[in-house]
Scaffold this active site. Structure first.
Site, PDB file in Angstrom:
ATOM      1  N   ASP A   1     -29.129 -44.159 -19.519  1.00  0.00           N
ATOM      2  CA  ASP A   1     -30.338 -44.928 -19.305  1.00  0.00           C
ATOM      3  C   ASP A   1     -30.013 -46.331 -18.780  1.00  0.00           C
ATOM      4  OD1 ASP A   1     -33.312 -45.015 -19.912  1.00  0.00           O
ATOM      5  OD2 ASP A   1     -32.681 -46.745 -21.085  1.00  0.00           O
TER       6      ASP A   1
ATOM      7  N   GLU B   1     -11.140 -36.351 -21.367  1.00  0.00           N
ATOM      8  CA  GLU B   1     -10.314 -35.805 -22.452  1.00  0.00           C
ATOM      9  C   GLU B   1     -10.832 -34.438 -22.885  1.00  0.00           C
ATOM     10  OE1 GLU B   1     -10.211 -38.519 -25.754  1.00  0.00           O
ATOM     11  OE2 GLU B   1      -9.608 -40.171 -24.448  1.00  0.00           O
TER      12      GLU B   1
HETATM   13  C1  NOJ Z   1     -35.588 -45.747 -18.358  1.00  0.00           C
HETATM   14  C2  NOJ Z   1     -36.291 -44.658 -19.098  1.00  0.00           C
HETATM   15  O1  NOJ Z   1     -36.399 -43.542 -18.251  1.00  0.00           O
HETATM   16  C3  NOJ Z   1     -37.633 -45.214 -19.492  1.00  0.00           C
HETATM   17  O2  NOJ Z   1     -38.461 -44.230 -20.023  1.00  0.00           O
HETATM   18  C4  NOJ Z   1     -37.409 -46.336 -20.476  1.00  0.00           C
HETATM   19  O3  NOJ Z   1     -38.660 -46.928 -20.764  1.00  0.00           O
HETATM   20  C5  NOJ Z   1     -36.486 -47.402 -19.899  1.00  0.00           C
HETATM   21  N1  NOJ Z   1     -35.340 -46.838 -19.253  1.00  0.00           N
HETATM   22  C6  NOJ Z   1     -35.989 -48.320 -20.976  1.00  0.00           C
HETATM   23  O4  NOJ Z   1     -35.107 -47.649 -21.826  1.00  0.00           O
END
Ligand code: NOJ
Length: 559
Positions: free
Chosen positions: A219, A270
């Protein structure tokens, strides 16, 4: 696609496929766990719910499943506010339920990718609670990004930076300091210069890898490295997210972020087969390849199609550029039309284009849904184009990422009462952006029932009446349903995948036609008039064909 023919090992958590390249042309199905299937009837989807639907996923024909975060969370941002990275939210199940889900998926030959949220934790994370209780300048505060304020008595935030979700990116704590949160205030950003943070995430990656997961979705992969040397630049002097090209922005897409991923790659390698990773990085296209490097995460999302209008020229340009980039980095390309952050593609394609000069969201269509109504949505056209775009996407070399519900042809749900909205973007805008709840409404499994078969209770987001006819069991009975269309497409794709190559055939303003190795052809008519089908036998099509003609807004596959 690689499907193992080896017998299952004793521990079914160990995936039988040892092919290190399994991900390169995989069809990956994204699950938003709280809205997929609710086994215990509390209105929230859960991991046993996912496990119970493994036969469905298997019949759909996907190679891998990526559940969005299922960790303990107050749901300030749909689970992307993580309290504990190595556990399961008790409302969604337990670690044993996770193991059961992994075993069931692996038993069906489906890989499992988990979502890692390394840019920020939730404000309920033990480390953040410790930081709040600790004094200024303490080691506990140095795991996050705390600063003194500006103005009289430090009463103003350290800079004018805005959160992605709206409002200031700084929040004040009782002793007067401020902490940085690029997203919601409940999502404090980690300080990745702190070695403890780095060690902690290596342990988390190891924890899930040891538990048998096959890969990770990372993310906000482009935000971890930050240079907060003072004075902090004013936001008016900074390039917007996704537009910088020199790595000089204080928090988006800095070059040093790749040092972190180089370390992760060593850990991934790994394992046998190496764990995979795909970066969610909203960066300038020219810099995406860095995230996809084999020395880094290995793959990066390309959101270009998801942001494009249904237009042959634009699609061709995007496809060509991304295949070129994939060839240069050694990664395979990724393709996405829908996910949990954007308006569903069946709806996007049924809306009129945004007026010139209007503020466009990431999905390009925020302006239309911002009123919470659907002023000019042509549902039939949207779905027809969505099926055409999907069939085209599934013929492309690389991995295709699908989002739950698109296989049912679901539309965005616009009519959610404000009082029932959950997305922080709605509350922080405030109310101007209706947010992302419309694509996160629980799936309909049956035409009737308290939550259309999602569970025995009331779904946590309201489902519209039109979900009944779109339900899984209804569509299973209809050979022409969108669900059966996806099943056939995925089955065929699985059999046909060969080298990651594509040859364009001809060039026309409104038609895209290409051939994959082995003679598999895909042709899409983006225009308003039927066009002649090429020579060959038709394998599949996104809509009924008109004899030897390909109607508008239709894709056909031929051999
Ligand atoms: C990207 C994620 O896809 C989204 O849903 C989220 O709100 C933001 N990152 C923050 O984590």
């Amino acid at each position: 696609m690689t499907v193992s023919t080896q017998p299952l090992p004793e521990d079914p958590r160990t995936n039988p496929t040892t092919d290190p390249h399994w991900w390169r042309q995989a069809a990956v199905y994204q699950i938003y766990p709280r809205s997929f299937s609710d086994a215990n009837g509390d209105g929230l989807g859960d991991l046993p719910g996912v496990t119970s639907k493994v036969p469905y996923l298997s019949a759909l024909g996907v190679d891998a499943v990526w559940p969005s975060p299922f960790y303990p969370s107050a749901l300030a941002d749909g689970g992307y506010d993580v309290d504990d990275y190595r556990n399961v939210d008790p409302r969604l199940g337990s670690l044993d339920d996770f193991d059961d889900m992994a075993a069931a998926l692996h038993g069906a030959g489906i890989k499992l990718i988990v979502d890692i949220v390394p840019n920020h934790s939730s404000n309920r994370h033990a480390w953040f609670q410790e930081a709040l209780a600790a004094p200024k300048g303490s080691p506990a505060r140095s795991r996050y990004i705390f600063r003194d304020g500006t103005g009289p008595g430090g009463s103003l935030p350290p800079s004018d930076w805005q959160s992605v979700f709206g409002g200031s990116a700084w929040e004040q704590v009782p002793d007067g300091q401020w902490y940085l949160h690029l997203f919601a205030a409940e999502q404090p950003d980690f300080n990745w210069e702190n070695p403890e943070v780095r060690e902690e995430f290596l342990s988390t990656l190891r924890f899930w890898s040891d538990r048998g997961v096959d890969g990770f979705r990372i993310d906000v992969a482009h935000a971890l490295a930050k240079d907060l040397t003072e004075p902090l630049a004013s936001s008016s002097d900074l390039s917007p997210e996704g537009e910088g090209t020199d790595g000089g922005h204080p928090f988006w897409d800095r070059d040093e972020v790749h040092e972190i991923y180089a370390e992760w790659r060593k850990l991934f390698n790994e394992y046998d087969p190496p764990r995979t990773a795909v970066a969610e990085a909203w960066v300038h296209a020219s810099r995406r390849g860095r995230y996809a490097s084999p020395d880094g995460l290995g793959q990066a999302f390309n959101f270009d199609l998801l942001q494009a209008d249904f237009d042959a020229g634009r699609f061709r340009q995007i496809i060509a550029a991304n295949l070129e980039q994939a060839a240069a980095t050694g990664a395979s390309s990724t393709w996405v039309l829908s996910n949990h952050d954007v308006v569903r593609h069946a709806t996007r394609y049924g809306l009129p284009p945004a007026p010139t000069g209007s503020a466009k969201g990431r999905d390009g269509k925020d302006w239309v849904l911002s009123g919470g109504t659907e002023p000019a949505l042509d549902r039939g056209l949207g779905l027809r184009r969505a099926r055409a775009a999907t069939l085209l996407m599934l013929a492309l070399p690389g991995s295709a990422y699908l989002y739950q519900g698109e296989e049912l042809g679901l539309h965005e749900v616009a009519e959610i009462p404000d009082a029932e909205r959950q997305d922080p973007t709605f509350y922080r805008s405030p109310g101007v952006d209706k947010g992302r709840d419309g694509c996160r409404v629980p799936l309909p499994w049956t035409p009737e029932g308290p939550s259309f078969g999602f569970g025995a209770g009331t779904a946590h987001l309201p489902q519209p009446e039109q979900f009944g006819p779109s339900s899984v069991s209804r569509q299973e009975q209809d050979p022409d349903s969108t669900l059966n269309f996806y099943r056939r497409a995925l089955e065929f794709r699985g059999k046909q995948q060969g080298a990651e190559e594509l040859d364009w055939i001809g060039s026309a303003d409104t038609v895209l036609h290409f051939r994959r190795p082995g003679g598999w052809q895909s042709i899409t008519n983006f225009g308003t008039e039927p066009v002649a089908l090429p020579e060959g036998s038709v394998l599949h099509s996104s809509a009924a064909l008109d004899g030897s003609l390909l109607p508008p807004d239709t894709t056909a596959w031929l051999a």
